[in-house]
Design a protein around this motif. Structure first.
Motif, PDB file in Angstrom:
ATOM      1  N   ASN A 189       0.587  -1.306   0.055  1.00 12.23           N
ATOM      2  CA  ASN A 189       0.043  -0.001   0.015  1.00 12.23           C
ATOM      3  C   ASN A 189       0.616   1.201   0.028  1.00 12.23           C
ATOM      4  N   ASP A 190       2.296   1.135   0.042  1.00 16.65           N
ATOM      5  CA  ASP A 190       3.017   2.278   0.000  1.00 16.65           C
ATOM      6  C   ASP A 190       3.791   2.469  -1.419  1.00 16.65           C
ATOM      7  N   ILE A 191       3.360   1.682  -2.291  1.00 16.59           N
ATOM      8  CA  ILE A 191       3.582   1.970  -3.719  1.00 16.59           C
ATOM      9  C   ILE A 191       2.722   2.862  -4.565  1.00 16.59           C
ATOM     10  N   ILE A 192       3.311   3.581  -5.306  1.00 12.79           N
ATOM     11  CA  ILE A 192       2.616   4.667  -5.861  1.00 12.79           C
ATOM     12  C   ILE A 192       2.944   4.539  -7.559  1.00 12.79           C
ATOM     13  N   ASP A 193       1.785   4.486  -8.254  1.00 11.60           N
ATOM     14  CA  ASP A 193       1.995   4.470  -9.676  1.00 11.60           C
ATOM     15  C   ASP A 193       2.245   5.831 -10.143  1.00 11.60           C
ATOM     16  N   VAL A 194       3.392   6.225 -10.851  1.00 14.59           N
ATOM     17  CA  VAL A 194       3.513   7.595 -11.303  1.00 14.59           C
ATOM     18  C   VAL A 194       3.782   7.867 -12.821  1.00 14.59           C
ATOM     19  N   SER A 195       3.159   6.729 -13.566  1.00  9.21           N
ATOM     20  CA  SER A 195       3.510   6.439 -14.662  1.00  9.21           C
ATOM     21  C   SER A 195       3.067   7.916 -15.702  1.00  9.21           C
ATOM     22  N   ASP A 196       1.775   8.398 -15.271  1.00  9.62           N
ATOM     23  CA  ASP A 196       1.495   9.729 -15.847  1.00  9.62           C
ATOM     24  C   ASP A 196       2.193  10.592 -15.623  1.00  9.62           C
ATOM     25  N   LYS A 197       3.257  10.617 -14.655  1.00 11.35           N
ATOM     26  CA  LYS A 197       4.152  11.852 -14.322  1.00 11.35           C
ATOM     27  C   LYS A 197       5.285  11.748 -15.241  1.00 11.35           C
ATOM     28  N   VAL A 198       5.543  10.943 -16.199  1.00 12.04           N
ATOM     29  CA  VAL A 198       6.644  10.474 -16.865  1.00 12.04           C
ATOM     30  C   VAL A 198       6.487  10.708 -18.266  1.00 12.04           C
ATOM     31  N   ASP A 199       7.382  11.514 -18.986  1.00 11.54           N
ATOM     32  CA  ASP A 199       7.032  11.973 -20.218  1.00 11.54           C
ATOM     33  C   ASP A 199       7.706  10.889 -21.222  1.00 11.54           C
ATOM     34  N   ALA A 200       7.484  11.197 -22.682  1.00 11.96           N
ATOM     35  CA  ALA A 200       8.011  10.077 -23.380  1.00 11.96           C
ATOM     36  C   ALA A 200       9.572   9.989 -23.370  1.00 11.96           C
TER      37      ALA A 200
END
Length: 241
Positions: A189-200
């Motif tokens: 529960n301390d894992i955050i998906d930050v894929s949408d914060k990373v550009d191409a």
């Protein structure tokens, strides 16, 4: 069911007739080169796989098998591991790769994340997900699982052979590894998906919360595995398995 290579019409008729007489119900056409063992007699190469001569013999084999009420199947490549010159890096066998970045928060991030290492041809990479993992305070004291590098399967070649040398030691790969209760680097529960914060380009722009975080950039690349036991030019064919 037996395997064989197409060589000539006389041999095809002889072999299929012998199979039918022996009660064998079918066969598979498997185009392959000889064993890699140096003490074995090498098999003479037949017509090039999928070439004009090979296709003519295959059509003939199908007609003979049909007349003998035999089922005939075909391996879809030359040699072990399916593949061919039409296999691009996107279609070849793939493996998971990742890079790690350890950071202390809180802080505003505007940083390039490192590209994972050991990419096919040094550049082929496709992104999957980027995760921010909040680490426990005592994460440095947590012992890595035994045989972790083998179980991570960066390459099948990282799995050792059995003591007898008869293939890979899959028992070692599948062996359950004991881990002390409550001993872990992080909680799910301390894992955050930050894929949408990373550009191409792989640049991360994000407000990192308080705590120590491991940023993990996951993607995939081709393994680079080639066809084996192949016939002639197929040695340079990339594999899909």
């Amino acid at each position: 069911m037996v395997a064989g290579r197409l060589s000539n019409k006389k041999g095809i008729l002889r072999d299929l007739s012998a199979m039918q007489a022996a009660g064998i119900k079918g066969a598979i056409i498997f185009d392959a080169g000889s064993s890699s063992y140096q003490n074995m007699e090498k098999t003479k190469a037949g017509p090039a796989f999928m070439g004009a001569e090979w296709q003519e013999l295959f059509h003939y084999a199908c007609k003979v098998a049909d007349s003998l009420n035999l089922e005939l199947s075909l391996n879809i490549g030359s040699g072990w591991n399916d593949g061919g010159p039409w296999v691009t890096p996107e279609l070849a066998s793939q493996k998971l790769v990742w890079s790690d970045t350890l950071l202390q928060g809180p802080r505003a991030l505007d940083i390039p994340l490192p590209m994972p290492a050991k990419l096919y041809q040094g550049t082929f990479y496709r992104p999957i997900v980027t995760l921010a993992v909040k680490l426990h305070d005592n994460y440095e004291k947590v012992q890595q699982l035994e045989n972790f590098e083998i179980k991570a399967v960066h390459s099948i070649y990282s799995i050792p052979f059995t003591k007898e040398g008869l293939g890979y030691d899959w028992n070692l790969f599948m062996k359950p590894e004991a881990s002390p209760v409550h001993e872990a680097h992080a909680d799910l529960n301390d894992i955050i998906d930050v894929s949408d914060k990373v550009d191409a380009s792989g640049r991360l722009r994000w407000q990192l919360p308080a705590g120590k975080y491991l940023l993990m950039r996951f993607g995939y690349t081709a393994t680079g595995i080639r066809c084996q036991r192949i016939v002639r030019v197929a040695a340079d064919w990339p594999s899909t398995t």
